[in-house]
Design a protein around this motif. Structure first.
Motif, short mmCIF file in Angstrom:
data_model
loop_
_atom_site.label_atom_id
_atom_site.label_comp_id
_atom_site.label_asym_id
_atom_site.label_seq_id
_atom_site.Cartn_x
_atom_site.Cartn_y
_atom_site.Cartn_z
N VAL A 193 72.07 -79.35 -12.39
CA VAL A 193 71.54 -78.00 -12.24
C VAL A 193 72.53 -77.03 -12.88
O VAL A 193 73.68 -76.94 -12.46
CB VAL A 193 71.30 -77.62 -10.76
N LYS A 201 68.38 -70.17 -8.06
CA LYS A 201 68.09 -71.58 -7.82
C LYS A 201 68.62 -72.08 -6.48
O LYS A 201 68.79 -73.29 -6.28
CB LYS A 201 68.65 -72.43 -8.96
N TRP A 315 66.95 -82.91 -14.53
CA TRP A 315 67.83 -81.92 -15.16
C TRP A 315 67.14 -80.58 -15.28
O TRP A 315 66.07 -80.48 -15.87
CB TRP A 315 68.25 -82.43 -16.54
N ASN A 316 67.75 -79.56 -14.73
CA ASN A 316 67.30 -78.19 -14.96
C ASN A 316 68.50 -77.27 -15.16
O ASN A 316 69.31 -77.11 -14.25
CB ASN A 316 66.44 -77.66 -13.81
N ALA A 351 63.37 -83.75 -17.33
CA ALA A 351 63.99 -82.43 -17.47
C ALA A 351 62.92 -81.37 -17.53
O ALA A 351 61.79 -81.63 -17.94
CB ALA A 351 64.85 -82.38 -18.73
N GLY A 352 63.27 -80.15 -17.11
CA GLY A 352 62.33 -79.05 -17.20
C GLY A 352 63.03 -77.71 -17.11
O GLY A 352 64.20 -77.63 -16.74
N GLY A 353 62.29 -76.65 -17.45
CA GLY A 353 62.85 -75.30 -17.47
C GLY A 353 62.84 -74.78 -18.90
O GLY A 353 63.15 -75.53 -19.82
N THR A 356 66.12 -75.08 -20.64
CA THR A 356 66.50 -76.49 -20.69
C THR A 356 65.77 -77.20 -21.82
O THR A 356 66.37 -77.97 -22.57
CB THR A 356 66.18 -77.16 -19.34
N PHE A 379 57.72 -76.09 -12.38
CA PHE A 379 58.73 -77.14 -12.34
C PHE A 379 59.82 -76.81 -11.33
O PHE A 379 60.25 -77.66 -10.54
CB PHE A 379 59.34 -77.32 -13.74
N LEU A 380 60.25 -75.54 -11.33
CA LEU A 380 61.29 -75.14 -10.38
C LEU A 380 60.80 -75.23 -8.94
O LEU A 380 61.53 -75.68 -8.05
CB LEU A 380 61.77 -73.72 -10.69
#
Ligand code: ADP
Ligand code: MG
Length: 396
Positions: A193, A201, A315-316, A351-353, A356, A379-380
């Motif tokens: 993160v 977050k 992964w963000n 992974a997302g964001g 990112t 995603f978050l």
């Protein structure tokens, strides 16, 4: 194995049936041209499958934020032609006035884009009257827009309750990937993160410490955690008022057997611009006029070793200010390690964001990850452990 939600495999014979398909057509445009057609391409699998199976395909989407009013600049008529080009098939455009008659003239296998659902005030309030009006033109509902599933709107949630509802292929792939990464993952699981702010977050961190074995904190977020531990982070981006919250998260991690990884070396500069003079220092050696802008090479190498022992990665958030060289170094290096482990088959990487995805593209490895989500907010929220209303409505 049957899934917790229905998919297009459960749809049966749809020859001549009217299928309302919620997609994400909210593409960036400039001078009448679509500047990034990623979202249009993401609809291909579902829309072409339905058309090839003989359905009358009615694509539902929002476009911009018209605030419940007609706005010609946010008409999906503007997207219809570029969308037809991406699909390689003719696409009709249908306004809601007279929609039932227009749909009645469509042939099996034909595709139409319906006007912006957000022209209706009832879209964002999930008004049952609007739901009924839209449902009247369809026989079944398919939600293929994970990116809009965190909103309980008429076109994302209401319709799923009003008509037989199914997940489209893109939605299905997304839910499968997310399930593999956090729902029922192979352990050990690592989460990276990063990004700018802890405050944006907090809920993600609180949830992750209960789900993952290794929590890797980078980016500006790491600065806040370092400061909470009494480290002087100089002029770094830092939310000092969150020290107590950071301590709580660390304590919760301890209790849940989650190892928190903070950088022990960092790359600092006194100016934030491309290629300024930099120093790589221990976190205890940041000068009062310096900013931490990236994770250091020793820490990145250690993080790579953590990933080598993990089976799953989510992964963000980038590890550093990756848009400004050389502060992309740590993000690119760890992304490449994750990509190589994924190619080797030892790691499932999701992974997302928004930033990112940009960072992984910049590193040239987005295609090597198991799954990259282009959904930002949804995603978050999923990383926060929330059940998304548009997804919940699809459960059997
Ligand atoms: P995402 O969009 O993937 O969720 P965020 O929006 O949370 O990611 O964060 C991305 C931003 O964080 C990037 O613009 C990046 O420059 C910034 N960032 C990362 N590390 C730092 C740092 N050490 N100092 C300042 N900004 C940083
Ligand atoms: Mg962002």
């Amino acid at each position: 194995m049957s899934k917790p939600f229905k998919t297009l495999d459960d749809l049966g014979d749809i020859q001549g049936r009217r299928v309302l398909v919620r997609e994400d057509l909210n593409v960036p445009m400039a001078d009448g041209q679509v500047t990034d057609d990623t979202r249009l391409r993401a609809t291909l699998a579902t829309v072409t499958e339905l058309a090839d199976r003989g359905a009358i395909v009615l694509v539902l989407a929002h476009f911009g934020r018209p605030g419940g009013q007609r706005n010609p600049e946010m008409s999906l008529a503007l997207v219809t032609r570029p969308y037809a080009q991406v699909l390689g098939r003719p696409v009709r455009f249908i306004d809601w006035d007279g929609a039932e008659d227009a749909v009645a003239t469509m042939q099996p296998g034909e595709i139409a884009v319906m006007e912006n659902t957000r022209f209706f005030a009832g879209e964002e309030t999930n008004d049952p009257e609007l739901v009924a009006r839209i449902a009247a033109v369809g026989d079944a509902y398919v939600n293929d827009a994970f990116s809009a599933a965190h909103r309980a709107h008429a076109s994302t949630e209401g319709l799923a309750r009003a008509l037989p509802a199914y997940a489209g292929r893109a939605m299905e792939a997304e839910l499968d990937a997310l399930e593999k990464a956090l729902g029922n993952p192979d352990h050990p699981v690592a989460a990276v993160v990063g990004g700018a702010k802890v405050s944006s977050k907090l809920d993600v961190l609180k949830h992750l410490v209960t789900r993952v074995d290794h929590l890797i904190i980078g980016g500006g977020m790491a600065n806040t955690f370092l400061a909470a531990r009494g480290i002087d982070v100089g002029k770094s981006l830092c939310e000092h008022e969150l020290a107590a919250t950071c301590e709580e998260i660390m304590t919760a991690a301890d209790g849940a057997n989650c190892t928190v990884h903070l950088p022990y070396d960092v790359v600092v500069a006194t100016e934030f611009r491309a290629d300024p003079p930099t120093r790589t220092v221990n976190v205890h050696e940041v000068a009062a006029d310096e900013m931490i802008l990236d994770v250091g090479p020793a820490a990145v190498e250690a993080l790579g070793d953590v990933l080598k022992n993990c089976r799953t990665l989510v992964w963000n958030g980038p590890l550093g200010a990756f848009e400004t060289p050389p502060f992309d170094t740590a993000t690119v290096a760890l992304a490449k390690t994750a990509a190589a482990l994924t190619r080797d088959g030892s790691l499932v990487s999701v992974a997302g964001g928004g930033d990112t995805v940009a960072a992984l593209n910049h590193a040239g490895v987005a295609g090597d990850f198991t799954f990259v989500s282009t959904a930002g907010g949804a995603f978050l929220e999923w990383m926060e452990g929330k059940t998304l209303p548009g997804v919940a409505a699809l459960y059997r």
